[in-house]
Design a protein around this motif. Sequence first.
Motif, PDB file in Angstrom:
ATOM      1  N   TYR A 171       0.831  -1.210   0.000  1.00  0.00           N
ATOM      2  CA  TYR A 171       0.000   0.000   0.000  1.00  0.00           C
ATOM      3  C   TYR A 171       0.865   1.259   0.000  1.00  0.00           C
ATOM      4  N   LEU A 172       1.865   1.281   0.871  1.00  0.00           N
ATOM      5  CA  LEU A 172       2.744   2.448   0.955  1.00  0.00           C
ATOM      6  C   LEU A 172       3.469   2.705  -0.358  1.00  0.00           C
ATOM      7  N   SER A 173       3.962   1.663  -0.989  1.00  0.00           N
ATOM      8  CA  SER A 173       4.683   1.809  -2.255  1.00  0.00           C
ATOM      9  C   SER A 173       3.778   2.399  -3.341  1.00  0.00           C
ATOM     10  N   ILE A 174       2.575   1.891  -3.436  1.00  0.00           N
ATOM     11  CA  ILE A 174       1.652   2.378  -4.462  1.00  0.00           C
ATOM     12  C   ILE A 174       1.268   3.831  -4.198  1.00  0.00           C
ATOM     13  N   LEU A 175       0.926   4.147  -2.957  1.00  0.00           N
ATOM     14  CA  LEU A 175       0.502   5.509  -2.632  1.00  0.00           C
ATOM     15  C   LEU A 175       1.647   6.518  -2.780  1.00  0.00           C
TER      16      LEU A 175
ATOM     17  N   PHE B 296      -1.777  14.660  -1.699  1.00  0.00           N
ATOM     18  CA  PHE B 296      -1.170  14.056  -0.521  1.00  0.00           C
ATOM     19  C   PHE B 296      -2.196  13.887   0.599  1.00  0.00           C
ATOM     20  N   VAL B 297      -3.024  14.882   0.832  1.00  0.00           N
ATOM     21  CA  VAL B 297      -4.053  14.796   1.869  1.00  0.00           C
ATOM     22  C   VAL B 297      -5.066  13.702   1.530  1.00  0.00           C
ATOM     23  N   VAL B 298      -5.478  13.624   0.277  1.00  0.00           N
ATOM     24  CA  VAL B 298      -6.412  12.572  -0.146  1.00  0.00           C
ATOM     25  C   VAL B 298      -5.764  11.199   0.032  1.00  0.00           C
ATOM     26  N   LEU B 299      -4.481  11.080  -0.298  1.00  0.00           N
ATOM     27  CA  LEU B 299      -3.788   9.799  -0.135  1.00  0.00           C
ATOM     28  C   LEU B 299      -3.698   9.385   1.333  1.00  0.00           C
ATOM     29  N   ILE B 300      -3.602  10.341   2.233  1.00  0.00           N
ATOM     30  CA  ILE B 300      -3.596  10.020   3.670  1.00  0.00           C
ATOM     31  C   ILE B 300      -4.927   9.386   4.059  1.00  0.00           C
ATOM     32  N   PHE B 301      -6.039   9.970   3.597  1.00  0.00           N
ATOM     33  CA  PHE B 301      -7.350   9.402   3.905  1.00  0.00           C
ATOM     34  C   PHE B 301      -7.517   8.015   3.285  1.00  0.00           C
ATOM     35  N   ILE B 302      -7.036   7.843   2.062  1.00  0.00           N
ATOM     36  CA  ILE B 302      -7.098   6.530   1.421  1.00  0.00           C
ATOM     37  C   ILE B 302      -6.278   5.516   2.218  1.00  0.00           C
TER      38      ILE B 302
ATOM     39  N   VAL C  79      -5.627   5.544   5.420  1.00  0.00           N
ATOM     40  CA  VAL C  79      -6.354   5.225   6.654  1.00  0.00           C
ATOM     41  C   VAL C  79      -7.444   4.193   6.381  1.00  0.00           C
ATOM     42  N   ILE C  80      -8.194   4.391   5.300  1.00  0.00           N
ATOM     43  CA  ILE C  80      -9.250   3.439   4.945  1.00  0.00           C
ATOM     44  C   ILE C  80      -8.663   2.058   4.652  1.00  0.00           C
ATOM     45  N   LEU C  81      -7.588   2.030   3.865  1.00  0.00           N
ATOM     46  CA  LEU C  81      -6.955   0.751   3.532  1.00  0.00           C
ATOM     47  C   LEU C  81      -6.418   0.050   4.772  1.00  0.00           C
ATOM     48  N   MET C  82      -5.820   0.802   5.671  1.00  0.00           N
ATOM     49  CA  MET C  82      -5.254   0.194   6.870  1.00  0.00           C
ATOM     50  C   MET C  82      -6.336  -0.294   7.824  1.00  0.00           C
ATOM     51  N   ASN C  83      -7.450   0.416   7.904  1.00  0.00           N
ATOM     52  CA  ASN C  83      -8.552  -0.072   8.742  1.00  0.00           C
ATOM     53  C   ASN C  83      -9.080  -1.401   8.214  1.00  0.00           C
ATOM     54  N   ARG C  84      -9.200  -1.514   6.900  1.00  0.00           N
ATOM     55  CA  ARG C  84      -9.632  -2.782   6.296  1.00  0.00           C
ATOM     56  C   ARG C  84      -8.602  -3.888   6.545  1.00  0.00           C
TER      57      ARG C  84
END
Length: 85
Positions: free
Chosen positions: A17-21, A63-69, A71-76
């Motif tokens: 996830y980190l690499s892609i974002l 960058f701000v949108v990617l932070i929210f994405i 968070v969503i990915l990590m919660n899942r």
Amino acid sequence: MSRDSKAKGYWKKNLQYLSILLAIWFLVSYGFGILFKETLDTISLGGFKLGFWFAQQGSIYVFVVLIFIYVILMNRLDKKYGFDE
């Protein structure tokens, strides 16, 4: 599934996830703001050239949108591997 194998799978997916974002952020900030600036400057956004906009504002917004994405990915991911609270 053992705890170690769960942790390794979790960490591997987290790094993916980190690499892609980070690649997306790099493309937007460096690519759109610097490398493709001349091409993007042919398009206007709110009276400003699009290349200028990406260099000044767009990369921050992305960058701000990617932070929210993230968070969503990590919660899942937490729920999938049982690390949620």
